[in-house]
Design a protein around this motif. Structure first.
Motif, PDB file in Angstrom:
ATOM      1  N   ASN A  24       0.831  -1.202   0.000  1.00 18.51           N
ATOM      2  CA  ASN A  24       0.000   0.000   0.000  1.00 18.51           C
ATOM      3  C   ASN A  24       0.867   1.253   0.000  1.00 18.51           C
ATOM      4  O   ASN A  24       2.089   1.183   0.184  1.00 18.51           O
ATOM      5  N   SER A  25       0.229   2.412  -0.191  1.00 17.72           N
ATOM      6  CA  SER A  25       0.986   3.664  -0.301  1.00 17.72           C
ATOM      7  C   SER A  25       0.971   4.495   0.987  1.00 17.72           C
ATOM      8  O   SER A  25       1.368   5.653   0.974  1.00 17.72           O
ATOM      9  N   ARG A  26       0.529   3.881   2.070  1.00 18.79           N
ATOM     10  CA  ARG A  26       0.555   4.574   3.361  1.00 18.79           C
ATOM     11  C   ARG A  26       0.782   3.550   4.452  1.00 18.79           C
ATOM     12  O   ARG A  26       0.169   2.483   4.444  1.00 18.79           O
ATOM     13  N   ALA A  27       1.679   3.864   5.382  1.00 16.36           N
ATOM     14  CA  ALA A  27       2.000   2.910   6.443  1.00 16.36           C
ATOM     15  C   ALA A  27       2.377   3.652   7.715  1.00 16.36           C
ATOM     16  O   ALA A  27       2.789   4.815   7.688  1.00 16.36           O
ATOM     17  N   ILE A  28       2.221   2.951   8.829  1.00 14.01           N
ATOM     18  CA  ILE A  28       2.640   3.485  10.121  1.00 14.01           C
ATOM     19  C   ILE A  28       3.835   2.664  10.605  1.00 14.01           C
ATOM     20  O   ILE A  28       3.801   1.426  10.603  1.00 14.01           O
ATOM     21  N   PHE A  29       4.876   3.370  10.996  1.00 13.54           N
ATOM     22  CA  PHE A  29       6.094   2.738  11.502  1.00 13.54           C
ATOM     23  C   PHE A  29       6.361   3.220  12.926  1.00 13.54           C
ATOM     24  O   PHE A  29       5.902   4.281  13.335  1.00 13.54           O
ATOM     25  N   LYS A  30       7.141   2.430  13.646  1.00 18.69           N
ATOM     26  CA  LYS A  30       7.633   2.868  14.947  1.00 18.69           C
ATOM     27  C   LYS A  30       9.156   2.759  14.942  1.00 18.69           C
ATOM     28  O   LYS A  30       9.734   1.941  14.210  1.00 18.69           O
ATOM     29  N   THR A  31       9.780   3.591  15.738  1.00 18.21           N
ATOM     30  CA  THR A  31      11.239   3.489  15.851  1.00 18.21           C
ATOM     31  C   THR A  31      11.585   2.159  16.513  1.00 18.21           C
ATOM     32  O   THR A  31      10.939   1.745  17.472  1.00 18.21           O
ATOM     33  N   ALA A  32      12.591   1.492  15.991  1.00 20.29           N
ATOM     34  CA  ALA A  32      13.003   0.200  16.528  1.00 20.29           C
ATOM     35  C   ALA A  32      13.595   0.375  17.920  1.00 20.29           C
ATOM     36  O   ALA A  32      14.116   1.440  18.267  1.00 20.29           O
ATOM     37  N   PRO A  44       4.783  12.812  12.145  1.00 20.73           N
ATOM     38  CA  PRO A  44       4.917  12.242  13.489  1.00 20.73           C
ATOM     39  C   PRO A  44       3.525  12.071  14.103  1.00 20.73           C
ATOM     40  O   PRO A  44       2.676  12.950  13.970  1.00 20.73           O
ATOM     41  N   ILE A  45       3.256  10.938  14.756  1.00 20.53           N
ATOM     42  CA  ILE A  45       1.944  10.695  15.353  1.00 20.53           C
ATOM     43  C   ILE A  45       2.023  10.770  16.876  1.00 20.53           C
ATOM     44  O   ILE A  45       1.487  11.676  17.500  1.00 20.53           O
ATOM     45  N   GLN A  46       2.697   9.815  17.472  1.00 20.06           N
ATOM     46  CA  GLN A  46       2.910   9.807  18.914  1.00 20.06           C
ATOM     47  C   GLN A  46       4.404   9.699  19.161  1.00 20.06           C
ATOM     48  O   GLN A  46       4.976   8.619  19.003  1.00 20.06           O
ATOM     49  N   CYS A  47       5.019  10.791  19.533  1.00 21.98           N
ATOM     50  CA  CYS A  47       6.476  10.808  19.643  1.00 21.98           C
ATOM     51  C   CYS A  47       6.927  11.453  20.946  1.00 21.98           C
ATOM     52  O   CYS A  47       6.170  12.161  21.617  1.00 21.98           O
ATOM     53  N   SER A  48       8.174  11.220  21.278  1.00 16.14           N
ATOM     54  CA  SER A  48       8.788  11.876  22.427  1.00 16.14           C
ATOM     55  C   SER A  48      10.259  12.135  22.112  1.00 16.14           C
ATOM     56  O   SER A  48      10.822  11.561  21.166  1.00 16.14           O
ATOM     57  N   LYS A  49      10.854  12.983  22.904  1.00 14.20           N
ATOM     58  CA  LYS A  49      12.249  13.366  22.705  1.00 14.20           C
ATOM     59  C   LYS A  49      13.180  12.339  23.353  1.00 14.20           C
ATOM     60  O   LYS A  49      12.898  11.818  24.424  1.00 14.20           O
ATOM     61  N   CYS A  50      14.297  12.069  22.691  1.00 16.40           N
ATOM     62  CA  CYS A  50      15.310  11.152  23.218  1.00 16.40           C
ATOM     63  C   CYS A  50      16.683  11.798  23.015  1.00 16.40           C
ATOM     64  O   CYS A  50      17.063  12.118  21.888  1.00 16.40           O
ATOM     65  N   VAL A  51      17.398  12.018  24.110  1.00 17.79           N
ATOM     66  CA  VAL A  51      18.729  12.630  24.033  1.00 17.79           C
ATOM     67  C   VAL A  51      19.784  11.524  24.014  1.00 17.79           C
ATOM     68  O   VAL A  51      19.792  10.637  24.868  1.00 17.79           O
ATOM     69  N   VAL A  52      20.661  11.577  23.016  1.00 15.96           N
ATOM     70  CA  VAL A  52      21.656  10.529  22.800  1.00 15.96           C
ATOM     71  C   VAL A  52      23.056  11.125  22.844  1.00 15.96           C
ATOM     72  O   VAL A  52      23.303  12.175  22.241  1.00 15.96           O
ATOM     73  N   LYS A  53      23.965  10.455  23.546  1.00 18.74           N
ATOM     74  CA  LYS A  53      25.366  10.879  23.533  1.00 18.74           C
ATOM     75  C   LYS A  53      26.078  10.154  22.405  1.00 18.74           C
ATOM     76  O   LYS A  53      26.068   8.920  22.333  1.00 18.74           O
ATOM     77  N   HIS A  54      26.698  10.931  21.514  1.00 20.34           N
ATOM     78  CA  HIS A  54      27.333  10.349  20.332  1.00 20.34           C
ATOM     79  C   HIS A  54      28.607  11.115  20.030  1.00 20.34           C
ATOM     80  O   HIS A  54      28.579  12.313  19.747  1.00 20.34           O
ATOM     81  N   SER A  88      14.209  11.793  18.050  1.00 16.31           N
ATOM     82  CA  SER A  88      12.790  11.500  18.284  1.00 16.31           C
ATOM     83  C   SER A  88      12.536   9.998  18.259  1.00 16.31           C
ATOM     84  O   SER A  88      13.128   9.273  17.453  1.00 16.31           O
ATOM     85  N   ILE A  89      11.657   9.532  19.147  1.00 19.22           N
ATOM     86  CA  ILE A  89      11.210   8.153  19.126  1.00 19.22           C
ATOM     87  C   ILE A  89       9.685   8.134  19.096  1.00 19.22           C
ATOM     88  O   ILE A  89       9.038   9.084  19.533  1.00 19.22           O
ATOM     89  N   GLY A  90       9.111   7.050  18.565  1.00 15.62           N
ATOM     90  CA  GLY A  90       7.656   6.952  18.556  1.00 15.62           C
ATOM     91  C   GLY A  90       7.111   6.458  17.233  1.00 15.62           C
ATOM     92  O   GLY A  90       7.779   5.726  16.490  1.00 15.62           O
ATOM     93  N   LEU A  91       5.886   6.892  16.917  1.00 11.69           N
ATOM     94  CA  LEU A  91       5.180   6.455  15.719  1.00 11.69           C
ATOM     95  C   LEU A  91       5.212   7.519  14.626  1.00 11.69           C
ATOM     96  O   LEU A  91       5.052   8.711  14.916  1.00 11.69           O
ATOM     97  N   PHE A  92       5.396   7.071  13.382  1.00 15.34           N
ATOM     98  CA  PHE A  92       5.417   7.971  12.234  1.00 15.34           C
ATOM     99  C   PHE A  92       4.561   7.374  11.126  1.00 15.34           C
ATOM    100  O   PHE A  92       4.661   6.185  10.832  1.00 15.34           O
ATOM    101  N   GLU A  93       3.742   8.222  10.525  1.00 19.62           N
ATOM    102  CA  GLU A  93       2.979   7.802   9.355  1.00 19.62           C
ATOM    103  C   GLU A  93       3.696   8.309   8.114  1.00 19.62           C
ATOM    104  O   GLU A  93       4.031   9.497   8.014  1.00 19.62           O
ATOM    105  N   ILE A  94       3.939   7.403   7.157  1.00 18.08           N
ATOM    106  CA  ILE A  94       4.638   7.781   5.933  1.00 18.08           C
ATOM    107  C   ILE A  94       3.779   7.424   4.727  1.00 18.08           C
ATOM    108  O   ILE A  94       3.296   6.295   4.610  1.00 18.08           O
ATOM    109  N   SER A  95       3.587   8.386   3.837  1.00 15.51           N
ATOM    110  CA  SER A  95       2.875   8.166   2.585  1.00 15.51           C
ATOM    111  C   SER A  95       3.873   8.274   1.434  1.00 15.51           C
ATOM    112  O   SER A  95       4.629   9.249   1.354  1.00 15.51           O
ATOM    113  N   ALA A  96       3.869   7.262   0.570  1.00 16.26           N
ATOM    114  CA  ALA A  96       4.778   7.237  -0.587  1.00 16.26           C
ATOM    115  C   ALA A  96       4.431   6.023  -1.429  1.00 16.26           C
ATOM    116  O   ALA A  96       3.634   5.173  -1.031  1.00 16.26           O
TER     117      ALA A  96
END
Length: 249
Positions: free
Chosen positions: A128-136, A191-201, A209-217
């Motif tokens: 399909n051309s629309r999907a919801i993903f979550k950060t792993a 972004p649908i349901q997300c929150s901030k995540c601070v990473v040391k790199h 950002s972590i959470g749910l994202f809707e992508i259309s393509a």
């Protein structure tokens, strides 16, 4: 051999891991490619700033951040790699990792990790051309804007007004060489349901950002993004996503 994901399982000498664990896994990738076929494929991925077509995430069991390290409740961790199949990156990485099986890779603080197993898994096919993903698990979405003149980076998270615009630029820059301009223009990330995540790199603290994202393509683009991740610094341990559903009206 055709697959999208490689799952590595490591046994640690101590129930702990470095806080900047993405840097540790990058060192392991470089070591693996250097030892495989006399380093034949090392430059393919690590010469200059070559764009890479893979991402990875690190699954740490019960992590607790204490005293400059991550304490774990057991001594086994998993690292999941996901790659596009068109350039055989998955096969190249698989071959390199297999040669590291059973070998000890030294870590800081007199710790080490030994590769116990290398498994492969196919990715779901999106039609399909629309999907919801979550950060792993162990991953987050990094969106970076780099100022070449000042050699400075600025990072954006889901709640920033510029987030979608900056992520759109990152995606277009990555995809322009392999996907038609018309199809690129149709990509929409929300972004649908997300929150901030601070990473040391590499000594810096990065807002992600972590959470749910809707992508259309187009479906083939969704499958590509599912395999290689989205955002900036994907090959450094950011951007891996998992399919939640593509059964959307």
């Amino acid at each position: 051999m055709k697959f999208a994901k490689i799952i590595l399982e490591f046994k640690l000498a101590k129930n702990e891991f470095p806080i900047e664990y993405r840097k540790t896994i990058l060192s392991f990738i470089k070591k693996s490619l250097s030892d495989c076929n006399s380093g034949k494929y090392y430059d393919k991925y690590f010469k200059d700033n070559i764009q890479k077509d893979y991402c990875f995430s690190v699954d740490l069991p019960g992590p607790k951040y204490k005293n400059g390290k991550i304490e774990l409740y057991k001594d086994v961790i998993k690292v999941i790699f996901s790659a596009d199949d068109s350039n055989k990156t998955n096969l190249i990485l698989y071959s390199a990792f297999i040669k590291q099986k059973g070998k000890v890779f030294k870590l800081e603080n007199n710790n080490s990790m030994k590769l116990l197993s290398v498994k492969v898994k196919n990715s779901e096919n999106i039609v399909n051309s629309r999907a919801i993903f979550k950060t792993a698990k162990g991953s987050s979405i990094c969106v970076r804007e780099h100022n070449k003149e000042k050699n400075e980076d600025k990072y954006y998270i889901y709640s920033d007004p510029e987030f979608r615009e900056k992520l759109d630029i990152v995606l277009k820059n990555e995809l322009r060489s392999i996907i038609s301009e018309k199809d690129i223009e149709e990509i929409v990330v929300n972004p649908i349901q997300c929150s901030k995540c601070v990473v040391k790199h590499y000594g810096n603290y990065i807002d992600t950002s972590i959470g749910l994202f809707e992508i259309s393509a187009k479906p083939y683009i969704l499958n590509y993004l599912h395999n290689v991740g989205i955002g900036s610094r994907k090959s450094a341990g950011f951007g891996m996503i998992e399919l939640v559903t593509s059964d959307l009206v």
